[in-house]
Structures are given as C-alpha cells and as structure tokens.
Design an enzyme around this catalytic site. Structure first.
Site, PDB file in Angstrom:
ATOM      1  N   HIS A 153       0.806  -1.229   0.000  1.00 16.52           N
ATOM      2  CA  HIS A 153       0.000   0.000   0.000  1.00 16.52           C
ATOM      3  C   HIS A 153       0.837   1.276   0.000  1.00 16.52           C
ATOM      4  CE1 HIS A 153      -4.024  -1.772   0.407  1.00 16.52           C
ATOM      5  NE2 HIS A 153      -3.331  -2.794   0.893  1.00 16.52           N
ATOM      6  N   ASP A 361       3.520   9.309  -1.375  1.00 20.32           N
ATOM      7  CA  ASP A 361       2.343   8.585  -0.916  1.00 20.32           C
ATOM      8  C   ASP A 361       2.115   7.426  -1.882  1.00 20.32           C
ATOM      9  OD1 ASP A 361       0.164   8.219   0.775  1.00 20.32           O
ATOM     10  OD2 ASP A 361      -0.450  10.318   0.663  1.00 20.32           O
TER      11      ASP A 361
HETATM   12  C1  GDG Z   1      -1.986   4.098   3.172  1.00 23.86           C
HETATM   13  C2  GDG Z   1      -1.024   4.734   2.159  1.00 23.86           C
HETATM   14  C3  GDG Z   1      -2.804   4.549   0.403  1.00 23.86           C
HETATM   15  C4  GDG Z   1      -8.170  10.782   7.696  1.00 23.86           C
HETATM   16  N1  GDG Z   1      -8.584  11.589   8.695  1.00 23.86           N
HETATM   17  C5  GDG Z   1      -9.785  11.132   9.074  1.00 23.86           C
HETATM   18  C6  GDG Z   1     -10.114  10.019   8.291  1.00 23.86           C
HETATM   19  N2  GDG Z   1      -9.103   9.831   7.452  1.00 23.86           N
HETATM   20  C7  GDG Z   1      -9.121   8.808   6.402  1.00 23.86           C
HETATM   21  C8  GDG Z   1      -9.225   9.455   5.043  1.00 23.86           C
HETATM   22  C9  GDG Z   1      -8.723   8.353   4.138  1.00 23.86           C
HETATM   23  C10 GDG Z   1      -7.712   7.629   5.040  1.00 23.86           C
HETATM   24  O1  GDG Z   1      -7.952   8.066   6.379  1.00 23.86           O
HETATM   25  C11 GDG Z   1      -6.291   8.003   4.697  1.00 23.86           C
HETATM   26  O2  GDG Z   1      -5.952   7.341   3.540  1.00 23.86           O
HETATM   27  P1  GDG Z   1      -4.708   7.812   2.679  1.00 23.86           P
HETATM   28  O3  GDG Z   1      -4.730   7.034   1.427  1.00 23.86           O
HETATM   29  O4  GDG Z   1      -4.778   9.269   2.457  1.00 23.86           O
HETATM   30  O5  GDG Z   1      -3.402   7.545   3.543  1.00 23.86           O
HETATM   31  P2  GDG Z   1      -2.772   6.418   4.563  1.00 23.86           P
HETATM   32  O6  GDG Z   1      -3.512   6.327   5.825  1.00 23.86           O
HETATM   33  O7  GDG Z   1      -1.342   6.816   4.688  1.00 23.86           O
HETATM   34  O8  GDG Z   1      -2.893   5.004   3.795  1.00 23.86           O
HETATM   35  C12 GDG Z   1      -1.800   5.493   1.085  1.00 23.86           C
HETATM   36  C13 GDG Z   1      -3.650   3.817   1.421  1.00 23.86           C
HETATM   37  O9  GDG Z   1      -2.821   3.160   2.412  1.00 23.86           O
HETATM   38  C14 GDG Z   1      -4.520   2.740   0.769  1.00 23.86           C
HETATM   39  O10 GDG Z   1      -3.752   1.869  -0.011  1.00 23.86           O
HETATM   40  O11 GDG Z   1      -3.658   5.337  -0.417  1.00 23.86           O
HETATM   41  O12 GDG Z   1      -0.908   6.008   0.122  1.00 23.86           O
HETATM   42  O13 GDG Z   1      -0.082   5.593   2.816  1.00 23.86           O
HETATM   43  O14 GDG Z   1      -9.733   7.454   3.813  1.00 23.86           O
HETATM   44  O15 GDG Z   1     -10.538   9.835   4.836  1.00 23.86           O
HETATM   45  N3  GDG Z   1     -11.266   9.333   8.390  1.00 23.86           N
HETATM   46  C15 GDG Z   1     -12.152   9.764   9.335  1.00 23.86           C
HETATM   47  N4  GDG Z   1     -11.888  10.851  10.136  1.00 23.86           N
HETATM   48  C16 GDG Z   1     -10.733  11.548  10.036  1.00 23.86           C
HETATM   49  O16 GDG Z   1     -10.537  12.540  10.756  1.00 23.86           O
HETATM   50  N5  GDG Z   1     -13.306   9.113   9.482  1.00 23.86           N
END
Ligand code: GDG
Length: 460
Positions: A153, A361
């Site tokens: 991921h 990312d």
């Molecule tokens: C890893 C990889 C890859 C954030 N704040 C809140 C909240 N979030 C949710 C977002 C989003 C998720 O968390 C974050 O996803 P990301 O993809 O931006 O980043 P990582 O956590 O680093 O995830 C990344 C992912 O895995 C999947 O393969 O895309 O590159 O690093 O969904 O909305 N959700 C809630 N409240 C918050 O305050 N409910």
C-alpha cells in the site's frame, strides 16, 4: 469454490465507520467467504497463538494478541521506524536496528504458525502491506501451497535507497514466494524491478513476470480506489450537508482550503503550511479571502518522529497565524483530531480547494474522496502532489511539486481564479476516473490476478 484468506496487520473493527480498504476487503470476503486474519491490537503477557474468532458484518475475523516485545520491535520498530520512513524515501529518519529486524521476523513467524492451520487446500491467500513481507515465505515453509498474493500500500523506494537496508536482499527474495505482487503504480513496480534486476540478478519479461533463483512471480500495478458511489451519496445526506453548511458559515464568505491527513511526515504538512504562507505574503490583496482548514488526526504517537512533527506543525501554524491574523480572521485552522466520515464528506464539499500535497504517498485516498464529495454544479479544485501515486490517474488536478512553496502558492491562486466552466470540466474527468476505478474494481483486479495463477500442487 475458493475461499479468500486476507491477512493484514490490523483487521477492520467493522461497523459503519470503516474506510474504503476495509469496505472493499469486507465485500470481497463476503462474496468469496473466508477469513480476515491479523493482530488484535492487544498485548498479551506471553504469546500463545490463541485465536479470537468473531463474525462481523457477514465476515469471519481471526485475531491474535502479541507480546509487548513484538509490538515494540515489529510494529513500532521495524514497520514504523525502519520500513515506513525508508519506503517514503526518508532514509534520514530510518532506524536500522538488528533487534527490530529480528522482532519483525519473529512476529511474522508467529503469524504464520497461527494462520497456517486455518488455510484449506483451495483457499486463495492475500497478504496486505509492509508489515508482512516475509509472511508468504513463512507460510510456504509450513507447507502452504495455495495461490498467494501480496499487495503493497506504500511506495516501493528507488534501488539506491533500498540498498541502505541491511535485510533488503532477504526481504526481496522472500517476496518471490508469493505468486503475485501488487503495487499501486507503474513507478513503484519499476523501482521494485530495478532492485530485483540490478542488485539480485533477476530477469523481468514483457508480461512483468520476474524470475530469480528459479522462482517466478507476476508483478501488477493496480491503483486502489475508494467506495466512490457510497461516498458521493454520503456527501449529499443530512449529516454531511449540515457540516457543509456549518463550515461554510464559519468561513463568512471566504474560500475554504481543506487538508485532511494523518499526522505523518510523509504527508508534507510543514511544506504545505509554508506554501500557504507564501501565498499569503505574495498576495496580500487575497489574504483575507481564504481560510486553510487542516484536519490532522494524530497517529503513531509513541514514535519520536511523530511527536516532533506535531510540535513543529503547532509552532508553524502559530507563527503564520501570529504574523498574518486580523481581528476577524485567522489564516490557518489546525485541528488535531479525527471526525466521522460523514462530517469529512461535508467538509470536503464545503471547500473550494482540496490541498493534497504529500511528499510521497503510495496512492492517497483523500484526493479521491475530495473529488467524490463535490457538488457537480459547483465543484472545487483539487491541488495534488506529483509524488502521490494518485497523480498517475488524476492528471486533471492541478499537479504540484510539494517541496516548492512557490508552486503551492501559484496553484492556490490558479484554483481560486478558475472559472466555473473549467472547474466543472476538470472535476467531471476526475470523477469519471474515480468512479470507474473504485475500490471494488481494485480488489476484483487483484484477486483475479491471484486466482489466474495455476495452483502449485497441480502445476508440479
Ligand atoms: C496508506 C497509504 C494509500 C483521515 N482523517 C480522518 C479520516 N481519514 C481517512 C481518510 C482516508 C484515510 O484516512 C487516509 O488514507 P490515505 O490514502 O490518504 O493515507 P494512509 O492512511 O497513509 O494510507 C496510502 C492507502 O494506504 C490505501 O492503499 O492510499 O498512500 O499511505 O480514507 O478519509 N477518516 C475519518 N476521520 C478523520 O478525521 N473518518
């Protein structure tokens, strides 16, 4: 009919608050039947391998507790202080400790001991992410001959950085025991190939099959998506609209710029604040027309580098607000807590700009959620880092170099001035992509790739 065995560090707690990945894996498990196995998040005095089975949302989860030493060395250590920084190109933050490597290996052996007896002959095994690189090899050692895939991921780092990891050759060789290796983008896949070819002497054919030491593994690039349809729907429901209105009212006619990121150094939050500061200094006339709302729920608080980024951001926000605020206006609203998904959807919808500027990312789902939550008649503009995996699919965003305060400042200005027609055109094209390649498309493509591999016992 094959069942699916999903193995990941943490298992979704179920319920309505799940993120896209959990939703997709739950859907795949419901369709194929099977088990989701991982660490419970709990600590136990002595590891026993006792499995806690639960049935949630039509899916069976199986979790184990780990010893404190495993948690320190495997999770807080090797996963979060060695692999995470290195794989996000931060060798300055990566800690190379033999104890971490040893604990990581031990935890993976314990996972393998525990899960192996649950795997039946026809099952398809799908391992998730960097916590579990060696798990496939450990399962093979225990006689598991099933079809097995792995999905990463996070980014795969360039060869020149990966060679700094003492265990890199073993780790990469262990990956050859899977049948399929999945990455989000071609770029990460190519970095993997560079290492396997140039450091280990592997060969890669035109179909992206890597052969090394007499073993072959198929490499695929499949970008993860979100549950677009649901998220777009949530954004038009009561709770989201209420939040949207509340946030819009609080901005009193100013354009909202939103950032939502776990508090992590890979997300480029400091650089984002500096870019925004640059915008404020260069365009004093537009200063009071905008507000930056940064939502940053804390993560991994027990790791030093996370405490550092937290205090650095607090002082940066304080400095910028101190220098620019007026009686009736604060330029940055920095919120150090998480919100329910429905409220996030409302915040995205209220925001004229989605500012997503990670330094690195694997994919970045916030960029996709921002797009899905927009009002089709009057959508906002996505500003996206070139160095997020999502940039490969999202060319209609304004793409920026997140290290350049000037590019961020210019992009904010361009977005604020963008005519509605252009906003709609760009959004439409982004939304089509996010709808077509959603998270169900992703899990289907990856499971199809694993299922298309001949079963070893039959092939032999
Ligand atoms: C890893 C990889 C890859 C954030 N704040 C809140 C909240 N979030 C949710 C977002 C989003 C998720 O968390 C974050 O996803 P990301 O993809 O931006 O980043 P990582 O956590 O680093 O995830 C990344 C992912 O895995 C999947 O393969 O895309 O590159 O690093 O969904 O909305 N959700 C809630 N409240 C918050 O305050 N409910």
């Amino acid at each position: 009919m094959s069942r699916l065995i999903v193995i990941s560090n943490r298992v979704s707690a179920g319920g309505g608050a799940q993120g896209g990945l959990a939703v997709a894996l739950t859907a795949a498990l419901r369709e194929m039947g099977g088990i989701w196995f991982g660490w419970s998040g709990e600590v136990t005095e002595e590891f026993t391998g006792h499995i806690n089975f639960q049935r949630r949302d039509g899916v069976t989860t199986a979790t184990v507790d780990l010893e404190q030493q495993d948690i320190e060395e495997y999770y807080n250590g090797y996963a979060n202080r060695t692999l995470w920084p290195l794989f996000h190109y931060r060798i300055d933050l990566a800690e190379y400790e033999r104890d971490f490597a040893g604990g990581y290996q031990r935890a993976n052996e314990r996972f393998a001991d525990t899960v192996a007896p649950l795997i039946e002959p026809d099952d398809v095994v799908w391992v998730q992410d960097y916590h579990m690189f060696p798990l496939g090899a450990e399962l093979r050692r225990r006689g598991v001959e099933n079809r097995m895939g792995f999905f990463l991921h996070i980014p795969w780092p360039p060869r020149r950085l990966l060679v700094t990891l003492p265990e890199a050759p073993q780790l990469v060789r262990s990956l050859l025991e899977y049948d399929v290796l999945g990455f989000h983008t071609k770029e990460w896949l190519h970095s993997f190939c560079d290492y396997a070819r140039d450091e280990l002497g592997g060969t890669i054919d035109d179909d992206d099959v890597l052969t090394l030491d007499g073993r072959s593994v198929r490499l695929v690039a499949v970008p993860i998506g979100i549950e677009t349809k649901d998220f777009a729907e949530i954004a038009t429901q009561e709770r989201a609209l209420e939040t949207c209105e509340r946030v819009t009212r609080s901005a009193v006619g100013r354009a909202l710029i939103v950032g939502v990121d776990r508090l992590d150094y890979s997300k480029g939050l400091e650089e984002r604040f500096l870019g925004y500061e640059r915008f404020l200094s260069e365009h004093p006339e537009e200063r009071k027309e905008v507000v930056l709302l940064q939502i940053a729920p804390p993560s991994r608080g027990s790791v030093d580098s996370y405490q550092r980024i937290r205090s650095s951001l607090e002082s940066l926000a304080g400095r910028i607000n101190g220098a620019h605020a007026a009686l009736d206006w604060v330029p940055i609203r920095y919120v150090n807590q998480g919100y329910p998904r429905e409220m996030l959807a409302g915040v995205y919808r209220a925001s004229r700009i989605g500012l997503v500027t990670p330094l690195r990312d694997g994919m970045n789902l916030v960029a996709k959620e921002y797009v899905a939550a927009q009002d089709p008649e009057d959508p906002g503009v996505l500003i996206l880092s070139k160095f997020a995996g999502a940039a490969e699919q999202m060319a209609d965003a304004i793409l920026v170099n997140p290290h350049s305060a000037e590019e961020i400042a210019d992009a904010i200005r361009q977005a604020l001035r963008m005519p509605r027609e252009e906003r709609v055109r760009r959004w439409r094209s982004l939304m089509d992509g996010v709808t077509r390649e959603d998270v169900f498309w992703w899990s289907q493509r990856v499971t199809d790739a694993i299922m298309s591999v001949p079963v070893r016992a039959e092939a032999a």
